[in-house]
Design a protein around this motif. Sequence first.
Motif, PDB file in Angstrom:
ATOM      1  N   VAL A 184       0.872  -1.167   0.000  1.00 22.83           N
ATOM      2  CA  VAL A 184       0.000   0.000   0.000  1.00 22.83           C
ATOM      3  C   VAL A 184       0.884   1.182   0.000  1.00 22.83           C
ATOM      4  CG1 VAL A 184      -1.798   1.349   1.057  1.00 22.83           C
ATOM      5  CG2 VAL A 184      -1.932  -1.109   1.160  1.00 22.83           C
ATOM      6  N   SER A 185       1.900   1.180  -0.408  1.00 26.31           N
ATOM      7  CA  SER A 185       2.949   2.098  -0.165  1.00 26.31           C
ATOM      8  C   SER A 185       3.545   2.827  -1.194  1.00 26.31           C
ATOM      9  CB  SER A 185       3.978   1.470   0.423  1.00 26.31           C
ATOM     10  OG  SER A 185       4.857   1.675   1.166  1.00 26.31           O
ATOM     11  N   ASP A 186       3.816   3.093  -1.639  1.00 21.97           N
ATOM     12  CA  ASP A 186       4.216   4.422  -1.834  1.00 21.97           C
ATOM     13  C   ASP A 186       3.910   4.964  -0.480  1.00 21.97           C
ATOM     14  OD1 ASP A 186       2.856   4.400  -5.007  1.00 21.97           O
ATOM     15  OD2 ASP A 186       4.915   4.386  -4.517  1.00 21.97           O
ATOM     16  N   VAL A 187       3.249   4.133   0.353  1.00 24.93           N
ATOM     17  CA  VAL A 187       2.766   4.594   1.624  1.00 24.93           C
ATOM     18  C   VAL A 187       3.873   4.679   2.634  1.00 24.93           C
ATOM     19  CG1 VAL A 187       1.318   3.963   3.496  1.00 24.93           C
ATOM     20  CG2 VAL A 187       0.612   3.609   1.176  1.00 24.93           C
ATOM     21  N   SER A 188       4.993   4.082   2.326  1.00 22.01           N
ATOM     22  CA  SER A 188       6.102   4.247   3.245  1.00 22.01           C
ATOM     23  C   SER A 188       6.463   5.708   3.382  1.00 22.01           C
ATOM     24  CB  SER A 188       7.304   3.469   2.753  1.00 22.01           C
ATOM     25  OG  SER A 188       7.653   3.893   1.472  1.00 22.01           O
ATOM     26  N   ASP A 189       6.047   6.537   2.414  1.00 17.78           N
ATOM     27  CA  ASP A 189       6.284   7.985   2.514  1.00 17.78           C
ATOM     28  C   ASP A 189       5.539   8.577   3.693  1.00 17.78           C
ATOM     29  OD1 ASP A 189       6.276   8.616  -1.064  1.00 17.78           O
ATOM     30  OD2 ASP A 189       7.784   7.773   0.274  1.00 17.78           O
ATOM     31  N   ALA A 190       4.374   7.991   4.040  1.00 17.97           N
ATOM     32  CA  ALA A 190       3.549   8.580   5.088  1.00 17.97           C
ATOM     33  C   ALA A 190       3.011   7.490   6.001  1.00 17.97           C
ATOM     34  CB  ALA A 190       2.398   9.364   4.471  1.00 17.97           C
ATOM     35  N   PRO A 191       3.881   6.794   6.737  1.00 19.54           N
ATOM     36  CA  PRO A 191       3.447   5.670   7.533  1.00 19.54           C
ATOM     37  C   PRO A 191       2.473   6.068   8.617  1.00 19.54           C
ATOM     38  CG  PRO A 191       5.717   6.276   8.066  1.00 19.54           C
ATOM     39  CD  PRO A 191       5.319   7.066   6.878  1.00 19.54           C
ATOM     40  N   GLU A 192       2.644   7.242   9.205  1.00 17.22           N
ATOM     41  CA  GLU A 192       1.754   7.632  10.293  1.00 17.22           C
ATOM     42  C   GLU A 192       0.343   7.819   9.787  1.00 17.22           C
ATOM     43  OE1 GLU A 192       5.348  10.034  12.461  1.00 17.22           O
ATOM     44  OE2 GLU A 192       3.845  11.102  11.298  1.00 17.22           O
ATOM     45  N   SER A 193       0.192   8.324   8.579  1.00 17.83           N
ATOM     46  CA  SER A 193      -1.138   8.529   8.039  1.00 17.83           C
ATOM     47  C   SER A 193      -1.853   7.208   7.875  1.00 17.83           C
ATOM     48  CB  SER A 193      -1.049   9.221   6.674  1.00 17.83           C
ATOM     49  OG  SER A 193      -0.451  10.470   6.821  1.00 17.83           O
ATOM     50  N   LEU A 194      -1.093   6.201   7.413  1.00 11.86           N
ATOM     51  CA  LEU A 194      -1.743   4.912   7.190  1.00 11.86           C
ATOM     52  C   LEU A 194      -2.062   4.238   8.505  1.00 11.86           C
ATOM     53  CD1 LEU A 194       0.196   3.581   4.141  1.00 11.86           C
ATOM     54  CD2 LEU A 194      -2.080   4.539   4.261  1.00 11.86           C
ATOM     55  N   LYS A 232       5.357  12.003  -9.064  1.00 14.59           N
ATOM     56  CA  LYS A 232       5.644  11.563  -7.701  1.00 14.59           C
ATOM     57  C   LYS A 232       5.059  12.566  -6.722  1.00 14.59           C
ATOM     58  CE  LYS A 232      10.017   9.388  -9.089  1.00 14.59           C
ATOM     59  NZ  LYS A 232      11.500   9.419  -8.923  1.00 14.59           N
ATOM     60  N   LEU A 233       4.747  12.106  -5.520  1.00 16.86           N
ATOM     61  CA  LEU A 233       4.140  12.959  -4.504  1.00 16.86           C
ATOM     62  C   LEU A 233       5.081  13.105  -3.319  1.00 16.86           C
ATOM     63  CD1 LEU A 233       0.536  11.400  -4.432  1.00 16.86           C
ATOM     64  CD2 LEU A 233       1.410  13.182  -5.961  1.00 16.86           C
ATOM     65  N   THR A 234       5.206  14.323  -2.797  1.00 20.53           N
ATOM     66  CA  THR A 234       5.993  14.519  -1.587  1.00 20.53           C
ATOM     67  C   THR A 234       5.243  13.904  -0.405  1.00 20.53           C
ATOM     68  OG1 THR A 234       4.942  16.639  -1.056  1.00 20.53           O
ATOM     69  CG2 THR A 234       6.896  16.693  -2.494  1.00 20.53           C
ATOM     70  N   PRO A 235       5.964  13.550   0.681  1.00 21.38           N
ATOM     71  CA  PRO A 235       5.285  12.986   1.863  1.00 21.38           C
ATOM     72  C   PRO A 235       4.175  13.882   2.398  1.00 21.38           C
ATOM     73  CG  PRO A 235       7.645  12.660   2.025  1.00 21.38           C
ATOM     74  CD  PRO A 235       7.422  13.530   0.823  1.00 21.38           C
ATOM     75  N   LYS A 236       4.391  15.214   2.406  1.00 12.67           N
ATOM     76  CA  LYS A 236       3.356  16.126   2.909  1.00 12.67           C
ATOM     77  C   LYS A 236       2.112  16.083   2.045  1.00 12.67           C
ATOM     78  CE  LYS A 236       6.208  19.592   5.259  1.00 12.67           C
ATOM     79  NZ  LYS A 236       6.602  21.037   5.291  1.00 12.67           N
ATOM     80  N   ARG A 258       1.162  13.601   0.034  1.00 21.95           N
ATOM     81  CA  ARG A 258       0.504  12.300   0.171  1.00 21.95           C
ATOM     82  C   ARG A 258      -0.289  12.236   1.468  1.00 21.95           C
ATOM     83  NH1 ARG A 258       0.439   7.432  -1.992  1.00 21.95           N
ATOM     84  NH2 ARG A 258       1.894   8.074  -3.616  1.00 21.95           N
ATOM     85  N   ASP A 259       0.297  12.762   2.542  1.00 24.48           N
ATOM     86  CA  ASP A 259      -0.397  12.767   3.823  1.00 24.48           C
ATOM     87  C   ASP A 259      -1.694  13.565   3.732  1.00 24.48           C
ATOM     88  OD1 ASP A 259      -0.348  12.104   6.717  1.00 24.48           O
ATOM     89  OD2 ASP A 259      -0.310  14.281   6.925  1.00 24.48           O
ATOM     90  N   PHE A 260      -1.637  14.690   3.022  1.00 23.88           N
ATOM     91  CA  PHE A 260      -2.847  15.505   2.855  1.00 23.88           C
ATOM     92  C   PHE A 260      -3.905  14.747   2.063  1.00 23.88           C
ATOM     93  CE2 PHE A 260      -5.405  18.224   0.131  1.00 23.88           C
ATOM     94  CZ  PHE A 260      -6.005  19.064   1.060  1.00 23.88           C
ATOM     95  N   LEU A 261      -3.503  14.109   0.966  1.00 23.82           N
ATOM     96  CA  LEU A 261      -4.462  13.390   0.125  1.00 23.82           C
ATOM     97  C   LEU A 261      -5.115  12.230   0.875  1.00 23.82           C
ATOM     98  CD1 LEU A 261      -2.490  13.227  -3.260  1.00 23.82           C
ATOM     99  CD2 LEU A 261      -4.308  14.830  -2.622  1.00 23.82           C
ATOM    100  N   LEU A 262      -4.375  11.630   1.809  1.00 27.54           N
ATOM    101  CA  LEU A 262      -4.918  10.501   2.564  1.00 27.54           C
ATOM    102  C   LEU A 262      -5.872  10.935   3.671  1.00 27.54           C
ATOM    103  CD1 LEU A 262      -1.710   8.289   2.928  1.00 27.54           C
ATOM    104  CD2 LEU A 262      -3.669   7.863   1.440  1.00 27.54           C
ATOM    105  N   THR A 263      -5.738  12.168   4.137  1.00 27.21           N
ATOM    106  CA  THR A 263      -6.552  12.617   5.273  1.00 27.21           C
ATOM    107  C   THR A 263      -7.622  13.632   4.904  1.00 27.21           C
ATOM    108  OG1 THR A 263      -4.869  14.294   5.801  1.00 27.21           O
ATOM    109  CG2 THR A 263      -4.706  12.177   6.933  1.00 27.21           C
ATOM    110  N   TYR A 264      -7.583  14.172   3.692  1.00 29.54           N
ATOM    111  CA  TYR A 264      -8.583  15.152   3.258  1.00 29.54           C
ATOM    112  C   TYR A 264      -9.967  14.507   3.214  1.00 29.54           C
ATOM    113  CZ  TYR A 264     -10.902  18.527   0.146  1.00 29.54           C
ATOM    114  OH  TYR A 264     -11.778  19.425  -0.413  1.00 29.54           O
TER     115      TYR A 264
END
Length: 447
Positions: A71-81, A310-314, A316-322
């Motif tokens: 699910v990663s590309d998600v390693s960029d934002a582990p806390e979000s996942l 490619k998406l920066t970690p910030k 990606r985190d926004f897209l996952l929590t919006y």
Amino acid sequence: MKLFDPHGFGNSTLSYAGLLEKIEILRSTLRWAPRLERAEIEKLLNQSNALRDEVMQLSRKERFIEAAADVSDVSDAPESLESLDKPEALSPSAHRRREALIARSFIFEGIFGDNPKLLAALEVAEKAAPTDLPVLIDGESGTGKELMAKVIHANGARSERPYISVNCGAIPDNLLESELFGHRKGAFTGASSDRKGKFESAHTGTIFLDEIGELPLQGQVKLLRVLEAHEIQRVGSDEPIAVDTRIVAATNRNLRELSAQGQFREDLFYRLSVIHVTLPALRERRDEIPLLISWFGDEAASQLKRRPVKLTPKLRDFLLTYAWPGNIRELRNVVYRLSCLAGDTADLEHLPDDIRPVTGPGPAIAALPEVDGHGSPLSLSDAKRAASDEAERAFLERGLHETGGTVAELARRCDMNRSHLQMLLKKHGIHSKDFRHADKTDREKES
């Protein structure tokens, strides 16, 4: 395409071995190209183009599988996942339900994960598809209601027959009857010839009535007659025309409430909702957001003829929590925007202004909405967003204080999905344990 299979291409209609075989056949055929006629050469070129499309499809599917398995590309934002409520989404029963759909070769032109609500909707659609029963699909705007209608059509006995889509909210009242049922020459000013309506065009196939809740009462009466008698009359004609059409309707409104208010015929509602499918909002399917980002990223790259962004970690985190009020349609549009405006890597600055998060300390912005940290005037949208964020934070803090820091209880009181609530708490940097401690201190003081 087939439903997403995370285990690879074993059950796929395409395979690399098959493509290599096709390539070898094409190469051997091309050796005789000087002796071929123009029509035969064009046929070979068409085969070559089709082969190229198959290779691209396999490439996209492989990338998608990697994104879903990790699910990663998600390693960029582990806390979000980690903040996603995964136990339910990735339960063995949900996984088995998805695998069963794949094994039965249920056709779904899209992607999905293990979300129980979507799986339930797909299972209802699978059972309804082979029948001719009317289907009513409801859900918020942008959740994929038209896609689900196509799924039902593609998996039914009428899949090789016409599929006609009608947006009931886009047809003027005075042209509604003509659009749906057709007209005879001279029936009204401008009717210079006979014309088939949508129902005649969909004869032996499926007609999709989108935004059925916008259909005026007069049109509802006509539609009810079609459902009951299976025949229509063109405008300006008394001759009945038999139609054999499967009806699938969709709405983002509550038709039961509209019926109670007298805005939608109750008898028509019951006729349309023999099979009722409800599609969950994207905020209830957060486990699928990484998959959708990967899918739409590849889709956009293919159209724009460039590498997937490619998406920066910030970001990606926004897209996952919006919250995604526009659901999948909004997500798709945002990914396309990022793919177009960014170079190799997209960041928060490439988001639309109305959803871009405000940078800098929140409370200072909220206290002085007219200026930012550098003394420059903020836009109205920035001021609104800052005020909204501050109100949201205050609401969450008050709720946690009242519930003693119990997230589950606050989610129950607010009728909110717990995983969504956890994301909001993370967004504002609020820790529920701080409120448990505060609640205990208050009780000690009172005693």
